[in-house]
Design an enzyme around this catalytic site. Structure first.
Site, mmCIF file in Angstrom:
data_model
loop_
_atom_site.group_PDB
_atom_site.id
_atom_site.type_symbol
_atom_site.label_atom_id
_atom_site.label_comp_id
_atom_site.label_asym_id
_atom_site.label_seq_id
_atom_site.Cartn_x
_atom_site.Cartn_y
_atom_site.Cartn_z
ATOM 1 N N GLU A 2 8.544 -17.594 72.431
ATOM 2 C CA GLU A 2 8.467 -18.238 71.298
ATOM 3 C C GLU A 2 9.006 -17.567 69.751
ATOM 4 O OE1 GLU A 2 4.368 -20.169 71.581
ATOM 5 O OE2 GLU A 2 4.291 -18.652 73.088
ATOM 6 N N GLY B 172 8.675 -27.933 77.967
ATOM 7 C CA GLY B 172 7.317 -28.420 77.438
ATOM 8 C C GLY B 172 6.826 -28.019 76.247
ATOM 9 N N LYS C 232 7.539 -7.670 76.316
ATOM 10 C CA LYS C 232 6.813 -8.527 75.286
ATOM 11 C C LYS C 232 7.183 -9.991 75.612
ATOM 12 C CE LYS C 232 6.237 -4.683 71.870
ATOM 13 N NZ LYS C 232 6.573 -4.520 70.546
#
Lengths: 333, 697
Positions: free
Chosen positions: B660, B238, B656
């Protein structure tokens, strides 16, 4: 996609009769280009005639170092053939630099030279294109011209021919054997494709219904020292910005003979006769190679356009030719 | 929320639970949902960029055998809400960008639908359009905020005065191109409207969030959310473009409601995805740095100009990372937008950070060059003690550790800083570095339920796995939170029948859903102890984040670049990234995330470039042959490493987000390495040979 009929005649002659009789019929080879065009609406035939298994699929030695390549031979088989690798390395390298393994398995010797330009405007039925719809205009002029011509273009069309194999074939003085409704004829490979002029819709000199059955490679010892250099933005699976097919014969530091063709720069594989002429008898040196490139590129005209146009192709081609010849001469020594 | 200190499953290199089904082809994707009597939908797109449709002739299309209906603004139902103009499919005749849907055909087969769509004749009243982004446009404006809700501009101190007084300055402008997400699986929806009773809409949709999609679609159609179900077990990528429903989902639902009881399938073609599924805006970034001779930064400014669409605003937060990355007493960041006649931009992997760490990380390299200082040392010298702007302490910040560890692994200490002096065969060789960062995001809402079914702890949450590893990592979290072997945990995700989950966006999935799972597990044990009865069930929700700390992940990207001396071709044989991203839940899926992000960053550096022709208003290289994405042959060695980082403040897992950060900084490191190889600063992406050739002549 427009619906069409599909036929699979008994032999090549019957296929030729079938297609020749119907102006809206097309041949289907490996389908690596036509199938895309069917989906995109770029090609809207009424009849598709499958021919791949009707064509010779052998590579035949004609004696003296010449080869006859059946039109049904796949690009993969041709690239891997021991005689091709030994006698015509430029052809094997050109094939392997094109497309992907899967596509090369499907693509045929007869179909590869007949693939159509990847000009993005040609492939998009929502933009005017003289090649797709004669008289509608050329969207590439003033558009995205990175993959467009610097040699032999017209004000009707600045598209380039996308094949790598064809560039090697043009350098090797290949002969194209063609079957038509009136029998067989032979076309020099360098005459197969044409410049766009006022009729960019015609990529080749083939008449409707004519079918490539084989391509002959004449014997030539010069080709044993030959190479294909393709320059592209991505390391694989990208069309050429420029490419060079070259064979060089150097004796005692002097160039005895050369064969050169360019890809990615014209509507046809561009046989560089002027460069070859300039090289014969010249010293095997970078300055000779650059002079040869300049001779061939004297008439080059960049296509202005988005992202700076394609003027960079002129120095790029000069440098690529120089590097390719330098490497061949080194190999020759 | 207390920290999960005893871990057995977390941190283990477990294979993907969904891997076998995907490899075997038994995982069903949205388009191929097995349903009887399905029909197919194909959109008709505008061929002008601005104006209105004056004529729609559907006669030829309707005459085709197999065509069931043609939807037009004249025949499509009126939507309850058209506030979001991107989603207002077929509600009026206005055209806001080229490629906008102006009609759609429903037919028995995809082939007939596509053919009929080509037969719909559309007449237009064309208006002049504008698509070109330039920093000197006179219609730039300041958005109220930038994605999702950050201030557009920030200012501390006096940048201009500090620049004027600085011993060394750099003032350069950098640009990034327009990019398209291009997941392998196209955007696809299968929709079914069951007319019984008040009616019920089911969407099998390729989405990064079933619940957010349901909320949006229910609102657009004016349906109660309990009359809409969205299902999505698997997503073929996506990268943000499936984070919010785009117009095709509305179109599929419109078609389904026009043909009650018939499942309607829609898969966008690759070409359609270039105008209907979002993209990343091009950016223009003027970056300024002032420093003293020792390399202490005294002025830092990033002024961003970017594009949005006239019909809907999306303001990429490109200036965001410069607000907190390095210390500087004087700092300014601004965003200006041009609203033009282009498709609607949206999220693409690391919106903000990805483009926003290109200019700022190249300008750091340029400053290091002018100072005669090592670029790693320059970064370390400007390490802030607390988060610039907010003044909050960092929950953990290990940028320096990443730079040092990466330098050691990469062999940075032997580097000769001079550009253009190393040659290997026909290639000039250079190395470069850039920093990487991504915030630790947590969504406000998500709920998980854990229920004992026999010997199995079934964990339910409507989360998404877009290749990220959720199917595998949530069981690891649940197992440790429950104190059971991971083999006894089964998860169920990707369905609005499951408890509400937030979107897989902003690298927030594991933090958000994992926190809810931990809360559910704790509630379960609190209520039932260690001997729960069969059917025992408990629920937990994500809870509020700890606001005392600034929370970010950091990384360092190292690149070796080669530039061909003859052709200027650029090849990158080696990428090495070191990340500090809290506790790694699963090293296998984490490595996949990191190297995938880095490869996508390489792709941005060298290849990706959506060429929008200003004459037509559309992206002309709209397929994967012409829109180049880095292929296998472009990638040789990609290494991802991570530091052991203990951060009890981010969430109970100490993790974390890592989806990205891998793409952040890579392109700057490539540009910096190319400069080091051949001496050319490429400030405009992509780094292509035509930009290097003049210097090689």
């Amino acid at each position: 996609m427009k619906p069409f009929d599909y036929r699979h005649p008994a032999d090549a002659a019957a296929a030729v009769r079938t297609v020749a009789a119907d102006p809206d019929a097309v041949y289907l080879g490996g389908g690596t280009n036509l199938v895309d065009h069917l989906k995109l609406g770029v090609a809207e035939p009424d009849l598709v005639v499958g021919v791949t298994d009707l064509l010779p699929a052998e590579i035949e030695e004609l004696g003296g170092g010449a080869l006859r390549i059946g039109a049904g031979v796949s690009n993969s088989e041709l690239a891997a053939h021991p005689r091709v690798r030994e006698w015509f390395p430029v052809l094997s390298q050109a094939l392997l630099s094109g497309a992907s393994g899967q596509l090369r398995n499907m693509a045929t010797t007869g179909g590869n030279p007949l693939q159509r330009t990847r000009c993005v405007y040609f492939q998009d039925v929502t933009t005017p294109c003289n090649k797709r719809t004669p008289g509608s205009g050329c969207s590439a002029i003033g558009g995205w011209t990175r993959y467009h011509a610097i040699l032999g273009a017209s004000d009707q069309c600045i598209a380039v021919h996308p094949s790598d194999m064809a560039v090697a074939m043009a350098a090797l003085d290949a002969q194209v054997r063609v079957l038509g409704p009136d029998g067989e004829r032979i076309i020099p490979f360098t005459d197969l494709h044409r410049l766009p002029g006022d009729t960019p819709e015609r990529d080749t000199v083939l008449e409707h219904g004519e079918l490539i059955t084989a391509i002959d490679l004449p014997a030539q010892t010069i080709a044993r020292r030959s190479a294909y250099r393709k320059v592209r933005d991505r390391a694989s699976y990208a069309f050429a910005l420029v490419s060079v097919a070259a064979a060089l014969d150097v004796k005692d530091g002097v160039i005895a003979d050369a064969r050169i063709a360019f890809g990615g720069v014209a509507h046809k594989p561009w046989r560089a006769h002027r460069a070859e002429e300039a090289l014969r008898g010249a010293a095997a040196s970078d300055s000779s190679y650059r002079a040869a490139a300049d001779a061939e590129l004297a008439d080059a005209r960049p296509a202005e356009g988005l992202e700076g146009g394609n003027a960079f192709k002129i120095p790029l081609l000069r440098r690529t030719l120089t590097a390719t010849l330098r490497d061949l001469a080194r190999e020759d020594a | 929320m207390t920290f999960l200190s005893d871990t057995e499953a977390i941190g283990r290199d477990l294979p993907r639970r969904d891997g076998a089904a995907k490899v075997l082809g038994s995982a069903t994707y949205a388009f191929e949902t097995p349903l009887d009597g399905a029909v197919h939908l194909h959109p008709v797109q505008s061929t002008i960029a601005r104006g209105r449709v004056t004529e729609l002739d559907t006669t030829a299309a309707e005459a085709l055998d197999g065509v069931l209906a043609v939807l037009t603004p004249g025949t499509a139902e009126r939507l309850a809400s058209t506030d979001d103009r991107e989603l207002a499919a077929l509600q009026d005749e206005e055209v806001g960008f080229r490629g906008q849907i102006v009609a759609a055909v429903i037919a028995d087969s995809s082939e007939v639908a596509r053919h009929a769509a080509a037969l719909v004749r559309v007449g237009y009243e064309q208006a002049a359009h504008e698509t070109e982004l330039r920093a000197d446009r006179d219609d730039l404006y300041t958005p109220e905020s930038v994605n999702p809700d950050f201030p557009s501009d920030t200012a501390e101190g006096d940048v201009d005065a500090a620049m004027a007084a600085a011993e060394v300055t750099v003032d350069e402008t950098y640009t990034t191109a327009m990019y398209h997400n291009n997941p392998m699986e196209p955007h696809a929806t299968t929709a079914l409207w069951d007319p019984d009773g008040d009616g019920f809409l089911t969407l099998w949709d390729s989405t990064q969030g079933v619940h957010p999609t349901r909320t949006t679609i229910a609102s657009v159609f004016g349906l109660d959310e309990d009359r809409v179900r969205v299902v999505c077990p698997y997503v073929g990528g996506g990268f943000g473009s499936k984070g919010q429903p785009h117009v095709h989902v509305v179109l599929a639902a419109l078609a389904a409601r026009a043909l009650p009881g018939r499942p309607v399938r829609l898969a966008l073609t690759r070409q359609q995805m270039f105008s209907l599924a979002g993209h990343r805006t091009p950016t223009i970034q003027r970056c300024r740095l002032g420093a003293d001779k020792a390399g202490t930064i005294t002025a830092l400014a990033v002024d961003v100009v970017e594009r949005t669409s006239r019909i809907k605003e999306f303001a990429e937060q490109t200036g965001l990372p410069a607000r907190t990355m390095y210390a500087s007493p004087n700092r300014r960041t601004t965003h200006r937008l041009a609203a033009l006649d282009v498709p609607v931009p949206s999220w693409m992997r690391a919106p903000g950070e990805c483009p926003g760490m290109f200019g700022p990380e190249v300008v750091m390299d340029e400053l290091a060059e002018r100072l005669g200082m090592d670029p790693i040392e320059l970064r370390i010298r400007n390490e802030p003690d607390v988060e610039p702007g907010s003044g909050k302490p960092f929950s953990s910040r290990n940028l320096v550790g990443c730079l040092r560890e990466g330098a050691s692994r990469f062999g940075w200490s032997e580097r000769d800083p001079r550009p253009g002096v190393r040659r290997r065969g026909d290639w000039l060789v250079g190395t470069g570095v850039a920093s990487s960062t991504y915030p630790v995001n947590r969504m406000a809402q998500s709920t998980a339920t854990i229920r004992l079914e026999g010997d199995c702890y079934v964990t339910e949450i409507g989360a998404a796995d877009l290749g990220t590893g959720t199917w595998t990592t949530l069981p690891q979290i649940a197992a440790d939170a429950l104190g059971v072997p991971v083999s006894r945990v089964e998860v169920r995700i990707g369905d609005t029948d499951l408890p509400m989950a937030s979107v897989a966006g902003g690298s927030s999935g594991t933090t958000t859903w994992g926190s809810a799972v931990v809360e559910a597990a704790r509630a379960f044990r609190a209520r039932y102890g260690t001997e729960p009865p069969d059917g025992a069930e408990a629920t937990g929700s994500v809870g509020d984040p700890d606001q005392k700390y600034a929370k970010h992940a950091y990384g360092a990207q190292f690149v070796e670049a080669h530039v061909n001396v003859d052709t200027g071709e650029v090849r990158v044989p080696r990428l090495l990234g070191v990340f500090a991203a809290g506790r790694i839940i699963n090293p296998r899926t984490a490595r996949s995330q990191f190297i995938g992000g880095m490869t996508m960053g390489l792709s941005m550096a060298l290849h990706e470039d959506s060429v929008l022709d200003p004459r037509t208003g559309h992206v002309v290289n709209h397929d994967l042959a012409e829109y180049h994405i880095t292929a296998n042959a472009d990638v040789d060695v990609v290494e991802a490493h991570w530091l052991t980082e203990h951060d009890p403040h981010v969430n109970a897992m100490g993790s974390k987000g890592i989806g990205e950060i891998g793409i952040v900084g890579t392109a700057a490191a490539v540009s910096n390495a190319v400069w080091h190889a051949c001496g050319v600063r490429v400030r405009d992406l992509p780094v292509t040979l035509d930009k290097l050739l003049p210097a090689l002549e």
